[in-house]
Design a protein around this motif. Structure first.
Motif, PDB file in Angstrom:
ATOM      1  N   THR C 101      13.556  -2.888   8.694  1.00 28.54           N
ATOM      2  CA  THR C 101      12.329  -2.400   8.073  1.00 28.54           C
ATOM      3  C   THR C 101      11.166  -3.124   8.730  1.00 28.54           C
ATOM      4  N   PHE C 102       9.971  -2.607   8.495  1.00 30.17           N
ATOM      5  CA  PHE C 102       8.788  -3.202   9.110  1.00 30.17           C
ATOM      6  C   PHE C 102       7.982  -3.973   8.073  1.00 30.17           C
ATOM      7  N   GLN C 103       7.468  -5.112   8.508  1.00 27.97           N
ATOM      8  CA  GLN C 103       6.654  -5.929   7.599  1.00 27.97           C
ATOM      9  C   GLN C 103       5.409  -5.150   7.176  1.00 27.97           C
ATOM     10  N   ILE C 104       4.680  -4.659   8.172  1.00 22.07           N
ATOM     11  CA  ILE C 104       3.571  -3.757   7.860  1.00 22.07           C
ATOM     12  C   ILE C 104       4.192  -2.378   7.799  1.00 22.07           C
ATOM     13  N   THR C 105       4.286  -1.844   6.585  1.00 21.93           N
ATOM     14  CA  THR C 105       5.110  -0.652   6.377  1.00 21.93           C
ATOM     15  C   THR C 105       4.645   0.485   7.265  1.00 21.93           C
ATOM     16  N   ARG C 106       5.612   1.252   7.709  1.00 19.48           N
ATOM     17  CA  ARG C 106       5.300   2.381   8.574  1.00 19.48           C
ATOM     18  C   ARG C 106       5.880   3.634   7.958  1.00 19.48           C
ATOM     19  N   GLU C 107       5.347   3.979   6.797  1.00 15.82           N
ATOM     20  CA  GLU C 107       5.800   5.226   6.176  1.00 15.82           C
ATOM     21  C   GLU C 107       5.216   6.395   6.964  1.00 15.82           C
ATOM     22  N   LEU C 108       5.890   7.531   6.913  1.00 12.29           N
ATOM     23  CA  LEU C 108       5.405   8.721   7.597  1.00 12.29           C
ATOM     24  C   LEU C 108       4.466   9.411   6.618  1.00 12.29           C
ATOM     25  N   LYS C 109       3.186   9.186   6.794  1.00  9.39           N
ATOM     26  CA  LYS C 109       2.210   9.434   5.737  1.00  9.39           C
ATOM     27  C   LYS C 109       2.149  10.879   5.263  1.00  9.39           C
ATOM     28  N   GLU C 110       2.078  11.805   6.209  1.00 16.30           N
ATOM     29  CA  GLU C 110       1.953  13.192   5.765  1.00 16.30           C
ATOM     30  C   GLU C 110       3.303  13.881   5.670  1.00 16.30           C
ATOM     31  N   MET C 111       4.286  13.116   5.246  1.00 18.99           N
ATOM     32  CA  MET C 111       5.579  13.690   4.902  1.00 18.99           C
ATOM     33  C   MET C 111       5.893  13.176   3.503  1.00 18.99           C
ATOM     34  N   THR C 112       6.615  13.978   2.717  1.00 18.35           N
ATOM     35  CA  THR C 112       6.890  13.520   1.363  1.00 18.35           C
ATOM     36  C   THR C 112       7.906  12.386   1.407  1.00 18.35           C
ATOM     37  N   VAL C 113       7.985  11.671   0.288  1.00 14.01           N
ATOM     38  CA  VAL C 113       8.960  10.594   0.177  1.00 14.01           C
ATOM     39  C   VAL C 113      10.355  11.130   0.486  1.00 14.01           C
ATOM     40  N   MET C 114      10.650  12.315  -0.042  1.00 19.89           N
ATOM     41  CA  MET C 114      11.970  12.881   0.208  1.00 19.89           C
ATOM     42  C   MET C 114      12.169  13.193   1.687  1.00 19.89           C
ATOM     43  N   HIS C 160      13.793   3.352  -7.523  1.00 22.37           N
ATOM     44  CA  HIS C 160      12.799   3.845  -8.491  1.00 22.37           C
ATOM     45  C   HIS C 160      11.724   4.705  -7.844  1.00 22.37           C
ATOM     46  N   LEU C 161      12.152   5.486  -6.892  1.00 21.50           N
ATOM     47  CA  LEU C 161      11.183   6.358  -6.220  1.00 21.50           C
ATOM     48  C   LEU C 161      11.426   7.821  -6.570  1.00 21.50           C
ATOM     49  N   ASP C 162      12.422   8.075  -7.449  1.00 19.05           N
ATOM     50  CA  ASP C 162      12.809   9.461  -7.708  1.00 19.05           C
ATOM     51  C   ASP C 162      11.660  10.303  -8.247  1.00 19.05           C
ATOM     52  N   LYS C 163      10.819   9.669  -9.045  1.00 18.76           N
ATOM     53  CA  LYS C 163       9.705  10.441  -9.624  1.00 18.76           C
ATOM     54  C   LYS C 163       8.649  10.771  -8.572  1.00 18.76           C
ATOM     55  N   LEU C 164       8.695  10.027  -7.469  1.00 19.40           N
ATOM     56  CA  LEU C 164       7.670  10.223  -6.430  1.00 19.40           C
ATOM     57  C   LEU C 164       8.190  11.043  -5.255  1.00 19.40           C
ATOM     58  N   ALA C 165       9.369  11.654  -5.442  1.00 22.95           N
ATOM     59  CA  ALA C 165      10.027  12.307  -4.306  1.00 22.95           C
ATOM     60  C   ALA C 165       9.126  13.295  -3.588  1.00 22.95           C
ATOM     61  N   ASN C 166       8.281  13.995  -4.329  1.00 19.35           N
ATOM     62  CA  ASN C 166       7.465  15.034  -3.696  1.00 19.35           C
ATOM     63  C   ASN C 166       6.062  14.570  -3.376  1.00 19.35           C
ATOM     64  N   GLU C 167       5.833  13.288  -3.538  1.00 18.03           N
ATOM     65  CA  GLU C 167       4.517  12.737  -3.201  1.00 18.03           C
ATOM     66  C   GLU C 167       4.466  12.475  -1.696  1.00 18.03           C
ATOM     67  N   TYR C 168       3.281  12.651  -1.098  1.00 13.20           N
ATOM     68  CA  TYR C 168       3.155  12.237   0.289  1.00 13.20           C
ATOM     69  C   TYR C 168       3.291  10.721   0.378  1.00 13.20           C
ATOM     70  N   ALA C 169       4.025  10.253   1.352  1.00 13.12           N
ATOM     71  CA  ALA C 169       4.279   8.815   1.463  1.00 13.12           C
ATOM     72  C   ALA C 169       2.969   8.043   1.632  1.00 13.12           C
ATOM     73  N   GLY C 170       1.976   8.681   2.219  1.00 12.47           N
ATOM     74  CA  GLY C 170       0.697   8.021   2.399  1.00 12.47           C
ATOM     75  C   GLY C 170       0.005   7.694   1.082  1.00 12.47           C
ATOM     76  N   ASN C 171       0.434   8.347  -0.008  1.00 13.04           N
ATOM     77  CA  ASN C 171      -0.201   8.096  -1.304  1.00 13.04           C
ATOM     78  C   ASN C 171       0.469   6.989  -2.109  1.00 13.04           C
ATOM     79  N   LEU C 172       1.517   6.390  -1.570  1.00 14.83           N
ATOM     80  CA  LEU C 172       2.227   5.360  -2.337  1.00 14.83           C
ATOM     81  C   LEU C 172       1.459   4.037  -2.329  1.00 14.83           C
ATOM     82  N   SER C 173       1.774   3.210  -3.319  1.00 14.69           N
ATOM     83  CA  SER C 173       1.191   1.871  -3.342  1.00 14.69           C
ATOM     84  C   SER C 173       1.929   0.981  -2.347  1.00 14.69           C
ATOM     85  N   GLY C 174       1.350  -0.181  -2.075  1.00 15.66           N
ATOM     86  CA  GLY C 174       1.957  -1.086  -1.109  1.00 15.66           C
ATOM     87  C   GLY C 174       3.398  -1.427  -1.441  1.00 15.66           C
TER      88      GLY C 174
END
Ligand SMILES: Nc1ncnc2c1ncn2[C@@H]1O[C@H](COP(=O)(O)OP(=O)(O)O)[C@@H](O)[C@H]1O
Ligand SMILES: [Mg+2]
Lengths: 376, 430, 273
Positions: C101-114, C160-174
């Motif tokens: 994993t990366f220390q400075i997170t590298r989520e794929l922002k405009e893709m959903t968590v799922m 504990h991310l199941d509720k956020l499955a359809n959220e864009y990853a860019g919208n998550l908290s740190g």
């Protein structure tokens, strides 16, 4: 003698190390050497070759300096604002037109219909011999045109920055700004076409422009005053920009921002002021380039800057983005490539040669051929 | 779960169909105002549909590269040119003025697509590591190299291994007869030899409603193109809505992450370059193929920018948005201004437009706008591009997601937004 | 050759690839003349939760980058399960079971968590164009995706991310982004996981759950190399612990050895510069 040879060996070793590290440059270097050898060979066996080559050299120099001058503005905005400005070519055109509007209005007042003069003859073609503009006969009017081109382009770039780029300052990917600049390019180019119409038209009276014949070998090279003006003014402008960037506080701030924008922000460099200065200096050079290029050619059309744009990009990239001398060197490479290459390839493939050189540099030496040799 | 995707698809098909219908309707009204007869109206709609279909195709291809994978290829026009020219050279008459290989059209089309795809692949390999803005300059430079080569007198005719062929240089090159004509005419190149049975019946039917046979032929081709847009859509939809598409999106968002998650990103980029450019070549063939002739000037960089504007309007990243963007661009933004001019001229019957903009503007001081309007209409082709440029700036500043881009089109072959119903949450939490 | 060097060499040889899947030998990396990592060697034992600590700028993240091929090393060798992976590309390393994993997170922002999570599984049939384009292959792609989807939901539950499955990853908290990073690599069926400060910004309850999960997985034979600043976590759950300072390893030992070592205390308190 001994010290000399030690020096040579050291030099050779450094060179070898560089070649091993940097195959791309080595290949470029080698191809240039081979072509030069072939050129020398041709000069020795050919009869008229020396005249042809001298003409190519002079033309290449003129074209190269024009492109280099046009490239400095692009290079500045590219390195400081961090995006490839596709509207740059059309800003050059706008600069050219603003200069010639002024020149026509002053030179033709009383003789021609002012409405038509202000449109550089868009309503009805103007007989340029009758208008009688040339560097030789009306140098003051030409100088006035140069100033008008510079002022006009500065105002235009500031206007565009205010309404297009400033609201987008927070985008830190160059692509969004690049796309916006494509929109501006289209709007500007066809806006000029809307006002000045689409036909190509003459500007100066060729018969009035002084022309000199410089003997070379068995023949001679024709050099006219328009070309000389372009060369001298271009060199003067570029040297002043260099001095400005190197020694003035604002220039240093600009270089700092080009090197590291975030750091510049932290250290309290007034970025908005630097951005404005960048557009002003870039705009001035762009306008001057637009005017001088059309002066040298003696004609103008609404597309000329756009057509030059890819060549200017080529020059800036080859010279290394952000470097003034790099832009000049790159411009000379492009100019000379487009003329000297005619020795080996047909004229209709010269552009292919130029763009191929640009792509090869981008692929194998993206920091430019002259980076490290000079900065700013 | 299956059901949902079908719902979505139906929904999208509805959006596309209603766009087509709405725009047809609009142009029917325009034709009525212009007082066109039925034949003229039908022909107008045909032209709009044809251009819309062409744009929809090439925008779908570009969306695969830029919308999905974030590959900023602005050499689209060059890859269209290479497809058309390859097709022309392969099918050209060996004894013609500009000789070709004389092979059948299907081979020409396949060859054109392959050459464009291969050129895309060729340029992708050295550019894999390039920054997006450098890639932009390389691709536009490459496209200009292709265009200058097609334009060069040197290659007007040339021979490879003794076989004569050529590009025709600046004068352009002939393209084979549109095979659609073969449906109606016994000899497609010579109408005088009579019609086929299909021709007899269909032309006969449309003669009753006074639609000319040439319009019927063009309409047939437009319908074929709309059908091919459907095929493009299926291909790009399948590529996008799959694990493959997911990797493309990941490359767009953060290539290093995709790589660190085990995806060989280089290979994906090469594939998407090849497929996208191949499809661009095909779109070029289907577009120019109907004119029987093409030249290098058709493929200037501005064509690429038009296609980008269409994609951005529709919403890059969305296949449905790409189709909508292509249709809206071609009909409203590209053809629209001409019709605006025709309608205004028709309704108001202005005098001759003034010669220059200053002469057009002076009367404004006495509140006479007519000269300025008629000057603007006379120069509408320039004004149109100004408008396009401003639209691009506006969208990129205010609506970067385009008309449909803010929707979530999930990259998966199944619906991954909802939990499979077989599993009970309560059971798990207990 | 000094005796200590000989000893280290011998001990290095003793560590079999089976027992020590990851072996780092004298790797180094300079950034513009500054040594970020210098002559670093260590091995990680199978099934262990090895800690990697050190003050900021010690070179931990760079070490991760060198191991996973994100940055190419100037010197040294990295071996995984006996295989030399020093010059391998990140995707190749990930595919043989070594993920990070990366220390400075590298989520794929405009893709959903799922979408982020579904990207990760290896050997997806739907990554082959032929399967994607042809109806026959597509059937198999769909059924494989359905299986993966089930696993993805379970993984999201764990973090504990199941509720956020359809959220864009860019919208998550740190903190949520940190969890997404872990969820993503868990989907890859790795055998060894490098975690770069996975618990920074994660709330304490969840933190404990993550630790429990890591411990459970390590018992199953998963190997962890953990960079963490929370000393409670490190001291209570990691063994052995490797300490880096100024680009080099200064000590490797058990938590009690580490906590009493002067050099470690100096490194943390004395400032690194
Ligand atoms: N890409 C890079 N370019 C230049 N310096 C870097 C780069 N990455 C890391 N460094 C430097 O290397 C050193 C080690 O950094 P890092 O590995 O991130 O430390 P840690 O993870 O232990 O806090 C730091 O001094 C940092 O500034
Ligand atoms: Mg770190």
């Amino acid at each position: 003698m001994c010290a000399y040879s030690i020096g040579m060996i050291r030099y050779y070793n450094i060179l070898r190390e560089k070649v091993q590290k940097d195959r791309g440059t080595a290949i470029v270097f080698l191809s240039i050497v081979i072509l030069l050898l072939d050129l020398v060979f041709r000069l020795i066996i050919g009869k008229n070759e020396s005249q042809v080559v001298a003409t190519y050299l002079w033309d290449g120099l003129v074209v190269g300096l024009a492109i280099g001058l046009a490239g400095v503005g692009l290079s500045l905005t590219y390195s400081i604002l961090k995006f490839a400005n596709f509207a740059h070519g059309d800003m050059i055109t706008a600069g050219g037109f603003s200069g010639w509007v002024a020149v026509f209005a002053v030179a033709g007042v009383g003789k021609f219909d002012m409405k038509n003069l202000l449109l550089v003859g868009a309503g009805k073609p103007i007989n340029v011999t009758e208008l009688g503009i040339s560097v030789s006969t009306t140098p003051v009017i030409i100088l006035f045109g140069l100033v008008a081109a510079i002022v006009g382009t500065i105002l235009l770039t500031l206007f565009i920055d205010r309404f297009v780029f400033r609201p987008m300052r927070h985008h830190n990917d160059g692509i969004t700004l690049l796309i916006a600049s494509i929109g501006i390019a289209l709007a500007l180019r066809y806006g000029l076409a809307f006002v000045f119409k689409t036909q190509n038209r003459g500007l100066t009276a060729a018969s009035l422009t002084a022309s000199y014949s410089v003997p070379v070998g068995t023949g001679s090279v024709q050099i006219d005053l328009g070309e000389i003006t372009l060369v001298l003014v271009a060199i003067a402008l570029m040297v002043s920009v260099h001095v400005f960037l190197q020694y003035s506080t604002l220039g240093k701030a600009m270089r700092a921002m080009a090197d590291n924008r975030d750091l510049a922000l932290i250290t309290g460099i007034p970025t908005e002021k630097v951005v404005r200065a960048t557009w002003i200096i870039g705009g001035a050079l762009t306008g001057a380039a637009g005017f001088l290029i059309t002066l040298e050619r003696g004609t103008i059309s609404f597309q000329f800057g756009w057509i030059l744009l890819l060549f200017i990009f080529a020059a800036v990239i080859i010279g290394g983005i952000g470097s003034v001398y790099g832009a000049i060197a790159g411009g000379l490479v492009i100019g000379l490539t487009s003329t000297i290459s005619l020795i080996w390839i047909p004229a209709d493939l010269a552009n292919v040669a130029v763009f191929s050189v640009m792509i090869l540099v981008l692929l194998y030496k993206p920091e430019g051929l002259f980076k490290g040799v000079t900065t700013a | 779960m299956k059901f949902d995707i079908e719902m979505l698809l139906k929904n999208d098909v509805r959006i596309v169909v209603s766009t087509f219908v709405g725009i047809s309707f609009l142009f029917i009204i325009v034709a009525m105002i212009l007082g066109l007869d039925f034949n003229g109206t039908v022909n107008t709609i045909q032209r709009i549909m044809f251009l819309s279909a062409v744009y929809a195709m090439v925008v779908l291809a570009l969306n695969l590269q830029w919308g999905y994978a974030g590959i900023f290829n602005i050499g689209v026009a060059g890859f269209m040119l290479s497809g058309v020219y390859t097709m022309a050279i392969i099918t050209g008459d060996p004894n013609g003025l500009i000789p070709g290989l004389g092979l059948p059209l299907p081979i020409g089309i396949v060859g054109g697509v392959l050459v464009s795809g291969l050129l895309g692949l060729l340029i992708s390999i050295p550019t894999l590591k390039l920054k997006a803005d450098y890639l932009a300059i390389v691709t536009i430079g490459f496209a200009e190299i292709i265009r200058y080569t097609a334009n060069a007198l040197t290659f007007k005719t040339f021979s490879i291994a003794g076989v004569e062929m050529g590009t025709g240089a600046g004068r352009g090159i002939h393209l084979p007869m549109n095979p659609i004509r073969g449906l109606y005419y016994i000899d497609p190149s010579n109408m005088g030899l009579g019609k086929t049975i299909v021709g007899e019946y269909i032309f006969g039917f449309f003669e009753i409603v006074q639609v000319q046979s040439s319009v019927v032929v063009s309409w047939t081709y437009a319908i074929v193109l709309i059908f091919i847009v459907g095929l493009f859509y299926v291909v790009t939809y399948r590529i996008g809505n799959s694990p493959f598409g997911r990797v493309l999106k990941a490359i767009r968002e953060d290539e290093l992450v995709a790589n660190a998650l085990g995806k060989n990103t280089d290979i994906y980029k090469m594939k998407v370059f090849a497929i996208g450019c191949g499809l661009m070549g095909l779109a070029g063939i289907l577009w120019q193929g109907s004119y029987g002739y093409t030249n290098p000037t058709t493929f200037q960089p501005i064509l690429t920018f038009y296609i980008f504007i269409a994609l951005i309007i529709g919403g890059s990243g969305s296949n449905t948005g790409s189709v909508i963007g292509g249709v809206v661009f071609a009909s409203l933004l590209f053809e629209g201004p001409n019709f605006v001019r025709r309608v205004i001229m028709h309704v108001f019957k202005f005098d001759k437009a003034p010669n220059s903009i200053i002469e057009a503007m002076i009367p404004i001081s006495s509140l006479d706008f007519e000269p300025f309007i008629s000057y603007s209409l006379a120069n509408i082709s320039s004004l149109r591009v100004v408008f396009l440029g401003l639209v691009l700036v506006y969208i990129i500043q205010n609506r970067p997601d385009g008309l449909l881009g803010d929707r979530k089109e999930l990259a998966a072959s199944i619906d991954i937004s909802r939990r499979p119903v077989t599993e009970t949450r309560e059971g798990k939490e207990a | 050759m000094s005796s200590s060097k000989v000893k280290r060499k011998l001990s290095g040889r003793k560590k079999s690839a089976k027992k020590y899947p990851l072996k780092v030998e004298k790797i180094g990396k300079k950034f513009g003349g500054i040594s970020a990592v210098n002559n670093v060697s260590f091995s990680v034992e199978k099934g262990s939760i090895t800690g990697l600590i050190g003050p900021n700028g010690a070179g931990k993240s760079t070490t991760f980058d060198l191991i996973t091929g994100v940055t190419s090393s100037d010197t040294g060798v990295v071996k995984f399960n006996g295989e030399d992976i020093t010059r391998k590309r990140p995707y190749q390393i990930a595919n043989i079971g070594l993920v990070r994993t990366f220390q400075i997170t590298r989520e794929l922002k405009e893709m959903t968590v799922m979408e982020n999570v579904m990207l990760a599984p290896k050997n997806q049939m739907g990554e082959q164009l032929s399967n994607v384009l042809l109806s026959k292959g597509r059937k198999r792609v769909e059924s494989q995706e359905e299986e993966m989807l089930e696993k993805a939901w379970e993984t999201l539950d764990i973090f504990h991310l199941d509720k956020l499955a359809n959220e864009y990853a860019g919208n998550l908290s740190g903190g949520q982004r940190k969890l997404l990073e872990m969820a993503r690599v868990m989907m890859m069926d790795p055998s060894m996981i490098l975690l770069d400060e996975p618990m920074a910004g994660v709330n304490p309850t969840l933190k404990n759950q993550i630790i429990t999960l890591i411990k459970k997985l390590s018992k199953k034979g998963y190997t962890f190399l953990l960079v963490e600043h929370d000393m409670d976590v490190v001291m209570n759950h990691c063994n052995p612990i490797i300490v880096m300072h100024n680009g080099g390893v200064i000590l490797e030992g058990t938590p009690s050895e580490i906590s009493t070592n002067e050099r470690v205390i100096d490194a943390y308190l004395g400032g690194s510069e």
